[in-house]
Write a protein that holds these residues in place. Structure first.
Motif, PDB file in Angstrom:
ATOM      1  N   ARG A  46      16.207 -74.658 -80.392  1.00 55.34           N
ATOM      2  CA  ARG A  46      17.602 -74.352 -80.033  1.00 55.34           C
ATOM      3  C   ARG A  46      17.832 -74.554 -78.539  1.00 55.34           C
ATOM      4  NH1 ARG A  46      18.567 -68.703 -83.442  1.00 55.34           N
ATOM      5  NH2 ARG A  46      18.555 -69.655 -85.541  1.00 55.34           N
ATOM      6  N   LEU A  47      16.837 -74.178 -77.727  1.00 58.86           N
ATOM      7  CA  LEU A  47      16.967 -74.401 -76.287  1.00 58.86           C
ATOM      8  C   LEU A  47      17.040 -75.892 -75.970  1.00 58.86           C
ATOM      9  CD1 LEU A  47      14.462 -71.724 -74.904  1.00 58.86           C
ATOM     10  CD2 LEU A  47      16.959 -71.641 -74.827  1.00 58.86           C
ATOM     11  N   LEU A  48      16.251 -76.698 -76.666  1.00 59.01           N
ATOM     12  CA  LEU A  48      16.299 -78.145 -76.458  1.00 59.01           C
ATOM     13  C   LEU A  48      17.663 -78.712 -76.831  1.00 59.01           C
ATOM     14  CD1 LEU A  48      12.766 -79.127 -77.835  1.00 59.01           C
ATOM     15  CD2 LEU A  48      13.555 -79.330 -75.458  1.00 59.01           C
ATOM     16  N   THR A  49      18.189 -78.264 -77.954  1.00 56.50           N
ATOM     17  CA  THR A  49      19.516 -78.737 -78.389  1.00 56.50           C
ATOM     18  C   THR A  49      20.581 -78.335 -77.376  1.00 56.50           C
ATOM     19  OG1 THR A  49      18.822 -78.535 -80.702  1.00 56.50           O
ATOM     20  CG2 THR A  49      21.189 -78.698 -80.264  1.00 56.50           C
ATOM     21  N   GLY A  50      20.474 -77.126 -76.831  1.00 61.01           N
ATOM     22  CA  GLY A  50      21.445 -76.683 -75.826  1.00 61.01           C
ATOM     23  C   GLY A  50      21.385 -77.488 -74.546  1.00 61.01           C
ATOM     24  N   ARG A  51      20.254 -78.113 -74.272  1.00 61.70           N
ATOM     25  CA  ARG A  51      20.107 -78.947 -73.081  1.00 61.70           C
ATOM     26  C   ARG A  51      20.435 -80.410 -73.343  1.00 61.70           C
ATOM     27  NH1 ARG A  51      20.105 -75.744 -68.612  1.00 61.70           N
ATOM     28  NH2 ARG A  51      18.903 -73.850 -69.045  1.00 61.70           N
ATOM     29  N   GLY A  52      20.939 -80.716 -74.528  1.00 62.98           N
ATOM     30  CA  GLY A  52      21.314 -82.094 -74.840  1.00 62.98           C
ATOM     31  C   GLY A  52      20.209 -82.925 -75.432  1.00 62.98           C
ATOM     32  N   ALA A  53      19.114 -82.311 -75.858  1.00 63.52           N
ATOM     33  CA  ALA A  53      17.986 -83.044 -76.430  1.00 63.52           C
ATOM     34  C   ALA A  53      17.996 -82.912 -77.944  1.00 63.52           C
ATOM     35  CB  ALA A  53      16.665 -82.537 -75.857  1.00 63.52           C
ATOM     36  N   THR A  54      17.332 -83.849 -78.602  1.00 55.91           N
ATOM     37  CA  THR A  54      17.247 -83.851 -80.058  1.00 55.91           C
ATOM     38  C   THR A  54      15.811 -84.170 -80.459  1.00 55.91           C
ATOM     39  OG1 THR A  54      19.515 -84.652 -80.223  1.00 55.91           O
ATOM     40  CG2 THR A  54      18.162 -84.835 -82.186  1.00 55.91           C
ATOM     41  N   LEU A  55      15.283 -83.382 -81.383  1.00 54.71           N
ATOM     42  CA  LEU A  55      13.948 -83.653 -81.916  1.00 54.71           C
ATOM     43  C   LEU A  55      14.038 -84.754 -82.966  1.00 54.71           C
ATOM     44  CD1 LEU A  55      12.456 -80.053 -82.323  1.00 54.71           C
ATOM     45  CD2 LEU A  55      11.914 -81.755 -80.563  1.00 54.71           C
ATOM     46  N   LEU A  69      11.173 -87.081 -79.056  1.00 54.02           N
ATOM     47  CA  LEU A  69      12.216 -86.427 -78.247  1.00 54.02           C
ATOM     48  C   LEU A  69      13.244 -87.464 -77.829  1.00 54.02           C
ATOM     49  CD1 LEU A  69      13.254 -83.894 -76.778  1.00 54.02           C
ATOM     50  CD2 LEU A  69      11.863 -84.598 -74.801  1.00 54.02           C
ATOM     51  N   LEU A  70      14.504 -87.151 -78.108  1.00 55.38           N
ATOM     52  CA  LEU A  70      15.621 -88.020 -77.750  1.00 55.38           C
ATOM     53  C   LEU A  70      16.578 -87.220 -76.877  1.00 55.38           C
ATOM     54  CD1 LEU A  70      16.797 -90.891 -78.362  1.00 55.38           C
ATOM     55  CD2 LEU A  70      18.155 -89.803 -80.160  1.00 55.38           C
ATOM     56  N   VAL A  71      16.846 -87.692 -75.666  1.00 53.75           N
ATOM     57  CA  VAL A  71      17.763 -87.033 -74.724  1.00 53.75           C
ATOM     58  C   VAL A  71      18.971 -87.933 -74.549  1.00 53.75           C
ATOM     59  CG1 VAL A  71      18.070 -86.084 -72.414  1.00 53.75           C
ATOM     60  CG2 VAL A  71      15.847 -85.906 -73.561  1.00 53.75           C
ATOM     61  N   GLY A  72      20.090 -87.507 -75.108  1.00 57.85           N
ATOM     62  CA  GLY A  72      21.257 -88.371 -75.096  1.00 57.85           C
ATOM     63  C   GLY A  72      20.995 -89.591 -75.941  1.00 57.85           C
ATOM     64  N   GLU A  73      21.066 -90.766 -75.351  1.00 59.40           N
ATOM     65  CA  GLU A  73      20.724 -92.009 -76.042  1.00 59.40           C
ATOM     66  C   GLU A  73      19.376 -92.551 -75.574  1.00 59.40           C
ATOM     67  OE1 GLU A  73      23.879 -94.716 -75.397  1.00 59.40           O
ATOM     68  OE2 GLU A  73      25.380 -93.546 -76.524  1.00 59.40           O
ATOM     69  N   ARG A  74      18.678 -91.786 -74.821  1.00 56.24           N
ATOM     70  CA  ARG A  74      17.389 -92.218 -74.267  1.00 56.24           C
ATOM     71  C   ARG A  74      16.245 -91.612 -75.065  1.00 56.24           C
ATOM     72  NH1 ARG A  74      15.212 -90.537 -68.236  1.00 56.24           N
ATOM     73  NH2 ARG A  74      13.092 -91.398 -68.441  1.00 56.24           N
TER      74      ARG A  74
END
Length: 234
Positions: free
Chosen positions: A164-173, A212-217
């Motif tokens: 949940r913390l990762l999602t809140g920072r704009g990251a996606t597993l 790990l996907l951050v935005g489109e990266r």
């Protein structure tokens, strides 16, 4: 005798003059009276002039007749009313389409702003996101190797919280399920297995570790086992 006769003649001579003066006086009096009467009748109480009719001795002229007007309002027919209603319906439909397009544009702009905000925030928090991702992997490993159900539940709950913390920072597993098409942008083929099913070619057989996907990266690709079609030997 002569003097008396002369005076008498002179008296007779003056009589016509006096008569003329008397007639003139009467004429002037009558004229002044008529003029005064005309002037009095030709003005109202507030001093406004009132038109008089010529040749009537100063009598007030009658008011001009006002022509009567008749109302000829046009009542629309049934066909005209139907045409008006049809045009009104078309205008309403046009306005509805305009409002729908504006709502879609506003929604698209809002989504773009949110995505841009997530990318900017993820770029600024990338070191923190990377550390959280590593912590998530450790907690998942501990949950899988826990010796008791109590420890397993505790590590699972911790891993969920970190996610949940990762999602809140704009990251996606990135955790593809078996049968998902292989995506080289977010996945890496750690191992390959053969399959006789042609439709299962280049699909995921198993997930080894999430990515790990951050935005489109893609910060870290997911490690997966990929299926490869190989016809069975005859």
């Amino acid at each position: 005798m002569t003097d008396t006769g002369q005076r008498t003649e002179h008296a007779h001579d003056r009589t016509p003059d006096q008569g003329e003066r008397t007639i003139d006086t009467d004429t002037d009096t009558d004229t002044d009276t008529d003029t005064a009467a005309v002037d009095t009748d030709s003005h109202t109480a507030d001093g406004a002039a009132v038109p008089t009719e010529p040749g009537t001795g100063g009598r007030t002229a009658p008011a001009p007749a006002v022509p009567e007007t008749t109302s000829t309002a046009h009542e629309p027919t049934r066909d005209e009313t139907a045409a008006l209603l049809s045009r009104l319906s078309e205008h309403i439909e046009d306005l509805s389409r305009v409002v729908a397009r504006q709502a879609a544009t506003i929604e698209r702009l809002a989504d773009e702003a949110k995505a841009r905000d997530r990318r900017e925030r993820a770029g600024a928090d990338l070191p923190l996101v990377t550390e959280l991702f590593a912590l998530h992997g450790d907690t998942v490993t501990c949950a899988h190797t826990a010796e008791s159900d109590r420890d397993r539940d505790a590590f699972t709950a911790l891993a969920t919280r970190v996610e949940r913390l990762l999602t809140g920072r704009g990251a996606t597993l990135v955790a593809p399920r078996p049968g998902t098409a292989f995506d080289p942008r977010t996945m890496t083929a750690t191992d390959v297995v053969d399959t006789a099913d042609a439709e299962a070619d280049r699909t995921v057989e198993a997930l080894l570790s999430p990515g790990l996907l951050v935005g489109e990266r893609s910060v870290r690709p997911a490690s997966v086992v990929v299926r490869r079609h190989r016809p069975a030997a005859s």
